[in-house]
Motif scaffolding. Structure first.
Motif, PDB file in Angstrom:
ATOM      1  N   ALA A  44      33.962  -5.661 -13.641  1.00 12.85           N
ATOM      2  CA  ALA A  44      32.885  -5.858 -14.497  1.00 12.85           C
ATOM      3  C   ALA A  44      31.790  -6.794 -13.781  1.00 12.85           C
ATOM      4  O   ALA A  44      30.660  -6.426 -13.940  1.00 12.85           O
ATOM      5  N   ARG A  45      32.459  -7.818 -13.182  1.00 13.13           N
ATOM      6  CA  ARG A  45      31.554  -8.712 -12.398  1.00 13.13           C
ATOM      7  C   ARG A  45      30.642  -7.974 -11.288  1.00 13.13           C
ATOM      8  O   ARG A  45      29.539  -8.522 -11.238  1.00 13.13           O
ATOM      9  N   LEU A  46      31.315  -7.216 -10.402  1.00  8.62           N
ATOM     10  CA  LEU A  46      30.923  -6.597  -9.649  1.00  8.62           C
ATOM     11  C   LEU A  46      29.860  -5.676  -9.944  1.00  8.62           C
ATOM     12  O   LEU A  46      28.652  -5.550  -9.366  1.00  8.62           O
ATOM     13  N   ALA A  47      30.029  -5.092 -11.188  1.00  6.54           N
ATOM     14  CA  ALA A  47      29.168  -3.938 -11.758  1.00  6.54           C
ATOM     15  C   ALA A  47      27.881  -4.640 -12.702  1.00  6.54           C
ATOM     16  O   ALA A  47      26.941  -4.028 -12.781  1.00  6.54           O
ATOM     17  N   GLY A  48      28.073  -6.219 -12.879  1.00  7.23           N
ATOM     18  CA  GLY A  48      26.996  -6.564 -13.690  1.00  7.23           C
ATOM     19  C   GLY A  48      27.140  -6.011 -15.004  1.00  7.23           C
ATOM     20  O   GLY A  48      26.115  -6.270 -15.850  1.00  7.23           O
ATOM     21  N   VAL A  49      28.329  -6.137 -15.757  1.00  7.12           N
ATOM     22  CA  VAL A  49      28.481  -5.777 -16.993  1.00  7.12           C
ATOM     23  C   VAL A  49      29.590  -6.484 -17.620  1.00  7.12           C
ATOM     24  O   VAL A  49      30.104  -7.320 -16.809  1.00  7.12           O
ATOM     25  N   SER A  50      29.595  -6.629 -19.034  1.00  9.19           N
ATOM     26  CA  SER A  50      30.432  -7.508 -19.333  1.00  9.19           C
ATOM     27  C   SER A  50      31.877  -6.965 -19.408  1.00  9.19           C
ATOM     28  O   SER A  50      32.095  -5.755 -19.188  1.00  9.19           O
ATOM     29  N   ALA A  51      32.834  -7.841 -19.270  1.00  9.08           N
ATOM     30  CA  ALA A  51      34.250  -7.476 -19.240  1.00  9.08           C
ATOM     31  C   ALA A  51      34.649  -6.488 -20.534  1.00  9.08           C
ATOM     32  O   ALA A  51      35.194  -5.390 -20.134  1.00  9.08           O
ATOM     33  N   ASN A  64      28.632   5.756 -24.161  1.00  8.72           N
ATOM     34  CA  ASN A  64      27.404   6.635 -23.551  1.00  8.72           C
ATOM     35  C   ASN A  64      26.638   5.399 -22.472  1.00  8.72           C
ATOM     36  O   ASN A  64      25.376   4.981 -22.489  1.00  8.72           O
ATOM     37  N   PRO A  65      27.271   5.381 -21.373  1.00  6.72           N
ATOM     38  CA  PRO A  65      26.628   4.310 -20.300  1.00  6.72           C
ATOM     39  C   PRO A  65      25.432   4.874 -19.727  1.00  6.72           C
ATOM     40  O   PRO A  65      25.360   6.301 -19.541  1.00  6.72           O
ATOM     41  N   SER A  66      24.394   4.041 -19.328  1.00  6.26           N
ATOM     42  CA  SER A  66      23.270   4.773 -18.805  1.00  6.26           C
ATOM     43  C   SER A  66      23.528   4.857 -17.212  1.00  6.26           C
ATOM     44  O   SER A  66      24.538   4.565 -16.684  1.00  6.26           O
ATOM     45  N   PRO A  67      22.834   5.658 -16.668  1.00  6.76           N
ATOM     46  CA  PRO A  67      22.763   6.119 -15.242  1.00  6.76           C
ATOM     47  C   PRO A  67      22.957   4.912 -14.371  1.00  6.76           C
ATOM     48  O   PRO A  67      23.758   4.913 -13.528  1.00  6.76           O
ATOM     49  N   GLU A  71      26.231   3.991 -11.826  1.00  8.95           N
ATOM     50  CA  GLU A  71      25.875   3.850 -10.537  1.00  8.95           C
ATOM     51  C   GLU A  71      26.520   2.458 -10.197  1.00  8.95           C
ATOM     52  O   GLU A  71      27.256   2.439  -9.011  1.00  8.95           O
ATOM     53  N   ALA A  72      26.171   1.539 -10.919  1.00 12.19           N
ATOM     54  CA  ALA A  72      26.737   0.173 -10.395  1.00 12.19           C
ATOM     55  C   ALA A  72      28.342   0.057 -10.566  1.00 12.19           C
ATOM     56  O   ALA A  72      28.974  -0.515  -9.892  1.00 12.19           O
ATOM     57  N   VAL A  73      28.896   0.635 -11.538  1.00 11.50           N
ATOM     58  CA  VAL A  73      30.382   0.757 -11.746  1.00 11.50           C
ATOM     59  C   VAL A  73      31.017   1.525 -10.610  1.00 11.50           C
ATOM     60  O   VAL A  73      31.976   1.148  -9.957  1.00 11.50           O
ATOM     61  N   SER A  85      29.621  11.196  -7.892  1.00 15.61           N
ATOM     62  CA  SER A  85      29.333  12.486  -8.599  1.00 15.61           C
ATOM     63  C   SER A  85      30.308  12.881  -9.779  1.00 15.61           C
ATOM     64  O   SER A  85      29.813  13.310 -10.802  1.00 15.61           O
ATOM     65  N   HIS A  86      31.784  12.709  -9.440  1.00 18.10           N
ATOM     66  CA  HIS A  86      32.543  12.989 -10.368  1.00 18.10           C
ATOM     67  C   HIS A  86      32.497  12.168 -11.450  1.00 18.10           C
ATOM     68  O   HIS A  86      32.664  12.556 -12.739  1.00 18.10           O
ATOM     69  N   LEU A  87      32.177  10.784 -11.477  1.00 20.38           N
ATOM     70  CA  LEU A  87      32.332   9.653 -12.332  1.00 20.38           C
ATOM     71  C   LEU A  87      30.821  10.176 -13.362  1.00 20.38           C
ATOM     72  O   LEU A  87      31.085  10.124 -14.589  1.00 20.38           O
TER      73      LEU A  87
END
Length: 292
Positions: A44-51, A64-67, A71-73, A85-87
């Motif tokens: 979560a920290r590396l992707a810039g989202v909350s845990a 429904n995560p945004s593109p 990408e960040a995850v 691509s699979h994700l």
């Protein structure tokens, strides 16, 4: 997404477990890692989202995560192009160009058959369709791998043959490499498949009949076959290595052409030349192979 996306949850968990914290750029924090890979809060920290957000995503919740988030995850998990691509396919944010209706039986256009035949004794060529079904093979490909044309339609499948035909195991010196790549490619395509029922039927059969397939399928790794090499022990011309390139067809994303060559002036090139001479002499099937 569906209320619970089991495939997404499984893929994210396994991808996180395969991450190396040091390679991800995380400094040691003094805590003992009881399980391999990254912790959820680290992803979560590396992707810039909350845990909490990432935890719900990994649980397969319908958020429904945004593109940009996907990408960040993907980058946080160190996914390669095929994995990312699979994700994206798993969360449903990509358009694959495949029809939503149940497709008809796949067949090669006459022009593609002529293309394969025009390469006849020069280059072994295969055309694979959905679920790695062999849609066409020229004389050299049939001599190099197997006479797919002589097989019952239900058995004319590249991945199925790799796992269920002893001749395929004997042919491929690097069988485990080729077979695992086939599983990972099928896993990648399964999410995009327009005819899920046929894909599920093939996967169910192979999981029941092959321990290797079942184990590799459960590992949920993905791989896009674009190019590579295969090491063969051919019953007629002996050991050789062939390199392959894949060609995708504009307007027909379900069909891929595989072209096989050998290093010029190498022993493998001489073996292919000998095989070409043999195909011109008459039979198109490979000696010592069963085709029941």
């Amino acid at each position: 997404m569906a209320p619970y996306n089991r495939e997404l949850a499984d893929f994210l968990r396994r991808s996180r477990a395969q991450c190396d914290p040091e390679r991800a750029g995380l400094p040691p924090d003094g805590r003992v890692r009881r399980v391999p890979g990254l912790r959820r809060e680290e992803v979560a920290r590396l992707a810039g989202v909350s845990a909490d957000y990432y935890a719900r995503l990994e649980q397969g919740r319908s958020i429904n995560p945004s593109p940009a988030v996907v990408e960040a995850v993907g980058h946080a998990l160190g996914l390669d192009e095929a994995g990312l691509s699979h994700l994206k396919d798993l969360v449903g944010i990509t358009t694959t160009g495949r029809p939503s209706r149940t497709p008809s039986v796949q067949r090669l256009r006459p022009g593609l058959h002529r293309l394969l035949d025009s390469l006849d004794t020069a280059v072994p060529a295969l055309a694979l369709g959905r679920q790695s079904a062999v849609l066409g093979a020229n004389r050299m490909a049939r001599a190099l791998f197997a006479d797919f044309d002589a097989m019952p339609a239900t058995e004319r499948n590249y991945t199925r043959r790799l796992f269920l035909d002893q001749d395929a195991r004997d042919l491929f010196v690097d069988w485990d490499v080729q077979a695992r790549a086939a599983v990972e490619n099928l896993r990648l395509d399964a999410v995009r498949a327009s005819d899920r029922q046929a894909t599920e039927a093939l996967v169910t059969e192979l999981r029941k009949r092959s321990e290797h397939f079942d184990r590799w399928w459960q590992s949920h790794r993905v791989h896009q076959r674009t190019h590579g090499s295969k090491r063969l022990l051919h019953p007629l011309v002996g050991e050789l290595t062939v390199e392959y390139e894949t060609l995708s067809l504009p307007g027909d994303s379900d069909t891929t052409l595989f072209l096989y060559t050998a290093e010029p002036r190498s022993a493998s090139a001489e073996a292919l030349s000998l095989l070409a001479s043999w195909t011109l002499a008459g039979p198109t099937t490979t000696p010592g192979r069963s085709h029941d």
